[in-house]
Scaffold this active site. Sequence first.
Site, PDB file in Angstrom:
ATOM      1  N   VAL A 107       7.423  -3.843  -5.288  1.00 46.45           N
ATOM      2  CA  VAL A 107       7.246  -4.079  -6.724  1.00 46.45           C
ATOM      3  C   VAL A 107       5.813  -3.751  -7.104  1.00 46.45           C
ATOM      4  O   VAL A 107       4.865  -4.213  -6.464  1.00 46.45           O
ATOM      5  CB  VAL A 107       7.560  -5.534  -7.102  1.00 46.45           C
ATOM      6  CG1 VAL A 107       7.256  -5.781  -8.581  1.00 46.45           C
ATOM      7  CG2 VAL A 107       9.021  -5.863  -6.805  1.00 46.45           C
TER       8      VAL A 107
ATOM      9  N   ALA B  74       0.597  -5.224  -6.595  1.00 43.39           N
ATOM     10  CA  ALA B  74       1.868  -4.800  -6.019  1.00 43.39           C
ATOM     11  C   ALA B  74       2.203  -5.721  -4.854  1.00 43.39           C
ATOM     12  O   ALA B  74       1.366  -6.493  -4.397  1.00 43.39           O
ATOM     13  CB  ALA B  74       1.789  -3.341  -5.547  1.00 43.39           C
ATOM     14  N   LYS B  75       3.429  -5.657  -4.390  1.00 45.29           N
ATOM     15  CA  LYS B  75       3.845  -6.450  -3.226  1.00 45.29           C
ATOM     16  C   LYS B  75       5.135  -5.861  -2.698  1.00 45.29           C
ATOM     17  O   LYS B  75       5.911  -5.229  -3.428  1.00 45.29           O
ATOM     18  CB  LYS B  75       4.071  -7.915  -3.610  1.00 45.29           C
ATOM     19  CG  LYS B  75       3.894  -8.890  -2.452  1.00 45.29           C
ATOM     20  CD  LYS B  75       2.423  -9.111  -2.122  1.00 45.29           C
ATOM     21  CE  LYS B  75       2.264 -10.172  -1.046  1.00 45.29           C
ATOM     22  NZ  LYS B  75       0.825 -10.475  -0.818  1.00 45.29           N
ATOM     23  N   GLY B  76       5.380  -6.094  -1.403  1.00 45.87           N
ATOM     24  CA  GLY B  76       6.613  -5.602  -0.804  1.00 45.87           C
ATOM     25  C   GLY B  76       7.115  -6.558   0.247  1.00 45.87           C
ATOM     26  O   GLY B  76       6.432  -7.512   0.627  1.00 45.87           O
TER      27      GLY B  76
ATOM     28  N   ASP C 146       0.962  -9.092   5.423  1.00 48.50           N
ATOM     29  CA  ASP C 146       1.226 -10.385   4.791  1.00 48.50           C
ATOM     30  C   ASP C 146       1.972 -11.212   5.845  1.00 48.50           C
ATOM     31  O   ASP C 146       1.929 -10.899   7.039  1.00 48.50           O
ATOM     32  CB  ASP C 146       2.038 -10.204   3.505  1.00 48.50           C
ATOM     33  CG  ASP C 146       2.003 -11.424   2.599  1.00 48.50           C
ATOM     34  OD1 ASP C 146       1.014 -11.592   1.881  1.00 48.50           O
ATOM     35  OD2 ASP C 146       2.962 -12.220   2.622  1.00 48.50           O
TER      36      ASP C 146
END
Length: 423
Positions: free
Chosen positions: A67, A112-114, A153
């Site tokens: 995202v 952003a992040k995934g 992460d």
Amino acid sequence: MTALSYVSEDKHSPWATHLAQVDRVLPYLGELSRWADTLRHPKRALIVDIPLEMDDGSVRHFEGYRVQHNLSRGPGKGGVRFHPDVTLDKVMALSAWMTVKCAAINLPFGGAKGGIRVDPRELSKKELERLTRRYTSEIGSIIGPQQDIPAPDVGTNPQVMAWMMDTWSMNVGMTSTGVVTGKPIHLGGSLGRVKATGRGVFVTGKVTAQRIGLELENARVAVQGFGNVGSVAAELFSQSGARVVTMQDHSATLHHSAGIDVAALIRWQQQHGSIAGFHGATTISHEAFWEQSCDILIPAALEGQITAESARKLVCRMVLEGANGPTLPEADDILTQRNITVVPDVICNAGGVTVSYFEWVQDFSSFFWSEDEINARLDKIMEQALLAIWQKSEQLAVSLRTAAYAVACERILTARKERGLYP
């Protein structure tokens, strides 16, 4: 509040928490509030299917996400999480918090992040490599050194980043170390990156202690989470003369009023995979963690840990949010009413993304700094950013969280306004 049809309507969901935080800052944005819906809608959300051939020959399918919440201030920046609780709602919220975090610390990135919904502990190393490489290929069209830069992460590490870098590089036909950060040192990683988030928690805690008149010498510290963030923060506070009296991870909650030997606990955790069974402290119940008296509480595990119920039980002077989104909005209100200072995640745990920025810059120039230079730059940026937020807090007579959002959202929405809408 604008709802999105494809995420949870639970008012305690991470995305709902982000929306509530946006609503709270609106009165302080003036004419920029016209652009506030920018913060309520991610720019891009990609859901991918990841088929994986297991070592036994069977094929399993995993769901992955990337995202990009907002790119007004620069390329996306945010970690990749491998965890069984990964959902679109959580990844959206984490990407939004990255937007605010990068703006609060004044880095030239968007958020952003995934993630992949998987328990990486259940996979062999080869299965994990195949999963990582397929995921990277699936999201490859929207990531890149100037587009979106992933990082480690929960459940990922430098090895995973090395596989991601190699996969993306092979697919574009050239080696590009800057496509991810948090890599092994010899592949363009930065010194100081592993301990950066925990160090940032300590630096912001030290500044906050000075502001509220708390002496770190002999101060009592409680830490939830004993990964890279919690263990490093605990170690640094212990070295500064504070006593880490309570420690919790997924396996156990430990307490010792005279102070836990953090160095010994780190060695135990490395040998046994958890803190359970450590002989230098008493094991107490999981729920009792929130009732232990301390001066500094550091939630450094997952989101949504401090509820209204636990906020009423806390006996501390400050909360340092090492995790992303650990405090629910109603709990925030209770802590404010009880005069407990909360240093919000978007500034408190920004040490990791700050050193990720350093890594990105070093990769472009192929010139690398010493760890002392990294730490000195990190400390200066964190201290200056937090003091600016303290100033805004006093100016507006609001909490540090609302002040951090006011500073960050003003920067984000000013960029959105000045860039305009295309076409």
